[in-house]
Write an enzyme that holds these catalytic residues in place. Structure first.
Site, PDB file in Angstrom:
ATOM      1  N   ILE A 314      48.607  94.493  56.280  1.00 26.37           N
ATOM      2  CA  ILE A 314      47.058  93.832  55.827  1.00 26.37           C
ATOM      3  C   ILE A 314      46.866  92.953  54.281  1.00 26.37           C
ATOM      4  CG2 ILE A 314      44.898  93.920  54.995  1.00 26.37           C
ATOM      5  CD1 ILE A 314      44.451  95.843  56.920  1.00 26.37           C
ATOM      6  N   PRO A 315      47.130  91.783  53.960  1.00 30.53           N
ATOM      7  CA  PRO A 315      47.835  90.881  52.678  1.00 30.53           C
ATOM      8  C   PRO A 315      46.656  91.131  51.267  1.00 30.53           C
ATOM      9  CG  PRO A 315      47.506  89.389  54.660  1.00 30.53           C
ATOM     10  CD  PRO A 315      47.032  90.620  55.175  1.00 30.53           C
ATOM     11  N   CYS A 316      46.279  92.138  51.502  1.00 31.75           N
ATOM     12  CA  CYS A 316      45.335  91.767  50.209  1.00 31.75           C
ATOM     13  C   CYS A 316      46.069  91.101  48.654  1.00 31.75           C
ATOM     14  CB  CYS A 316      44.738  93.225  49.814  1.00 31.75           C
ATOM     15  SG  CYS A 316      46.446  95.018  49.406  1.00 31.75           S
ATOM     16  N   HIS A 317      46.917  91.720  49.067  1.00 37.75           N
ATOM     17  CA  HIS A 317      48.247  90.496  47.956  1.00 37.75           C
ATOM     18  C   HIS A 317      47.702  88.769  48.050  1.00 37.75           C
ATOM     19  CE1 HIS A 317      50.778  90.639  51.148  1.00 37.75           C
ATOM     20  NE2 HIS A 317      51.449  89.498  50.495  1.00 37.75           N
ATOM     21  N   ARG A 318      47.166  88.190  49.228  1.00 39.09           N
ATOM     22  CA  ARG A 318      47.092  87.498  48.867  1.00 39.09           C
ATOM     23  C   ARG A 318      45.582  86.141  48.643  1.00 39.09           C
ATOM     24  NH1 ARG A 318      49.344  86.446  55.203  1.00 39.09           N
ATOM     25  NH2 ARG A 318      51.394  87.513  54.550  1.00 39.09           N
TER      26      ARG A 318
END
Ligand SMILES: [Zn+2]
Length: 348
Positions: A314-318
């Site tokens: 779940i790409p919270c880094h994006r």
């Protein structure tokens, strides 16, 4: 991870007690469980028993304790009384969580302890204590050791501390059959080790082991599910390990491992939106708030973003700030930058 060629170079430096390498690496000795600085006067271990680390924190997280002789956490001859007292207190009771009153009992001012640790080791006393505790708790997960209870009580100089450290974070090993059991595995990546927690049907958690707040996250998950977490393997963990390896080598950036998302309806809504951000792109918190139809909920979106327990997938880094600055990342901003650069490069 430190490459084989680098390890070999470090090993030569270790044999030669080469002071040029002070602060460049630390060595963990598998047979004794201690870690040393390159110039340690103690007898040198065999190469195959050495594990090299770039920082003391990584050695602590891998469950090594500081060597008494070379005191890898201090500059030579510069260990203050405060630091000595606290290091000793941690080894006596590694699972302890420190409160202000504990410092007072030792006659130490907590702000002083904080400052001195930060200055000497680049981490606060609380971070040090947490790294040591997490390292102990994660040791069996790293080794994939299924047998918990019996093994925990032997072979450690502070076995009760070790058992407590493990069970406080991972839950007491189950005593009867109708207990929910989650399995945890250790995954080495280019950006440092991760921990994955899953049952037979899906993945609950994937995080860098030095992530801020990991300990509490694991506890929260465990209590919510009334589960105990034991080291082990299952099909889900094998799948995520395979997929994460492909992600880091750039072979495949997409994930198909089934997920269990534990959170409120709002959090789930945010996480779902995050998964729609195309690989290699970024969005702002405001973008996400608009996309879920709550343009004023920026801060709540940021919070939900921060509570994501499935790093990378779940790409919270994006998600970055509106002014294009990177913003925060629980796994550290350097990792966030690496992940974004990696994705952009591979997607081209
Ligand atoms: Zn040493």
């Amino acid at each position: 991870m430190i490459s084989i060629s680098k390890s070999k170079r470090y090993y030569q430096a270790l044999l030669g007690k080469d002071s040029d390498y002070e602060g460049i690496f630390y060595v963990g000795v598998r047979t004794t469980g201690v870690f040393c600085r390159p110039t340690c006067p103690a007898r040198k271990p065999k190469f195959e028993n050495c594990e090299f680390f770039a920082t003391a924190k990584e050695a602590l997280l891998a469950a090594y304790r500081p060597c008494q002789r070379c005191q890898p956490l201090s500059l030579p001859n510069q260990v203050s009384h405060v630091i000595q007292t606290l290091l000793k207190a941690i080894e006596e009771n590694p699972e302890k969580r420190w409160k202000d009153s504990d410092f007072r009992k030792l006659g130490i001012d907590s702000a002083t302890a904080r400052r001195q640790f930060k200055k000497r080791f680049g981490m606060t006393f609380v971070e040090y204590a947490r790294s040591r505790r997490m390292g102990l708790a994660l040791k069996h997960i790293k080794e994939g050791n299924m047998v918990i209870d019996a093994q925990l009580s032997v072979g450690y100089e502070s076995s009760s501390g070790f058992r407590d450290a493990f069970s406080r974070i991972m839950g007491a090993p189950p005593t009867h059959k109708n207990h929910v059991i989650l399995k945890a595995a250790w995954i080495d990546t280019q950006l440092g080790p991760m921990i994955a927690i899953a049952d037979e049907t899906g993945l609950y958690l994937l995080e860098f082991i030095d992530r801020r707040g990991l300990e509490r996250e694991v506890e929260r998950l465990r209590k919510k599910l009334k589960a105990a977490i034991v080291p082990g393997e299952n099909e889900i963990l094998k799948k995520i390990e395979f997929e994460i390896t492909n992600y880091f080598t750039g072979k495949n950036l997409f994930f198909e491992t089934p997920l269990h998302q534990v959170g409120s309806p709002f959090q789930k809504q945010v996480w779902e939106e995050l998964q729609k951000i195309p690989t290699g792109e970024t969005r702002s918190y405001f973008d996400i708030a608009k996309l879920i139809g709550k343009p004023k909920a920026c801060r709540a979106v940021a919070r939900a973003n921060g509570t994501n327990q499935l790093a990378i997938i779940i790409p919270c880094h994006r998600v970055i700030n509106s002014n294009k600055e990177l913003g925060g990342y629980a796994g550290g901003v350097a990792r966030k930058q690496w992940l974004l650069t990696h994705e952009k490069k591979i997607q081209k």
